[in-house]
Design a protein around this motif. Structure first.
Motif, PDB file in Angstrom:
ATOM      1  N   CYS A  83      35.299  87.101  28.056  1.00 18.95           N
ATOM      2  CA  CYS A  83      35.621  86.424  26.802  1.00 18.95           C
ATOM      3  C   CYS A  83      35.075  87.231  25.632  1.00 18.95           C
ATOM      4  O   CYS A  83      33.932  87.668  25.655  1.00 18.95           O
ATOM      5  CB  CYS A  83      35.010  85.017  26.816  1.00 18.95           C
ATOM      6  N   ASN A  84      35.884  87.424  24.610  1.00  9.89           N
ATOM      7  CA  ASN A  84      35.473  88.134  23.413  1.00  9.89           C
ATOM      8  C   ASN A  84      35.140  87.106  22.333  1.00  9.89           C
ATOM      9  O   ASN A  84      36.035  86.456  21.804  1.00  9.89           O
ATOM     10  CB  ASN A  84      36.593  89.062  22.950  1.00  9.89           C
ATOM     11  N   THR A  92      37.117  87.127  18.897  1.00  6.56           N
ATOM     12  CA  THR A  92      38.525  86.745  18.802  1.00  6.56           C
ATOM     13  C   THR A  92      38.850  85.439  19.497  1.00  6.56           C
ATOM     14  O   THR A  92      39.916  84.878  19.273  1.00  6.56           O
ATOM     15  CB  THR A  92      39.414  87.848  19.411  1.00  6.56           C
ATOM     16  N   CYS A 108      34.523  81.027  23.040  1.00  7.73           N
ATOM     17  CA  CYS A 108      33.983  81.182  24.394  1.00  7.73           C
ATOM     18  C   CYS A 108      33.095  80.007  24.769  1.00  7.73           C
ATOM     19  O   CYS A 108      32.474  79.383  23.912  1.00  7.73           O
ATOM     20  CB  CYS A 108      33.160  82.475  24.471  1.00  7.73           C
TER      21      CYS A 108
END
Length: 58
Positions: A44-45, A48, A51
């Motif tokens: 997970c970023n 962006t 999360c």
């Protein structure tokens, strides 16, 4: 003599620019080097995506 020095300096600058642009871009290098990182890769970023929390107690 002055023209010769200026012309050779110009040729050096142009050739350095051409050689500098022929290296791989940062995105290509980062994708290659990330495979050498030990441990699990993040899925997970947070910049962006939204999360889930890292710690289970929260």
């Amino acid at each position: 003599m002055k023209l010769t020095l200026r012309l050779s300096a110009f040729i050096l600058i142009v050739s350095a620019t051409i050689v500098g642009n022929s290296f791989p871009k940062a995105t290509t290098v980062s994708s290659v080097s990330s495979s050498n990182v030990p441990g699990p890769l993040p899925t997970c970023n947070p910049f962006t995506q939204r999360c889930p929390p890292i710690r289970k107690g929260q």
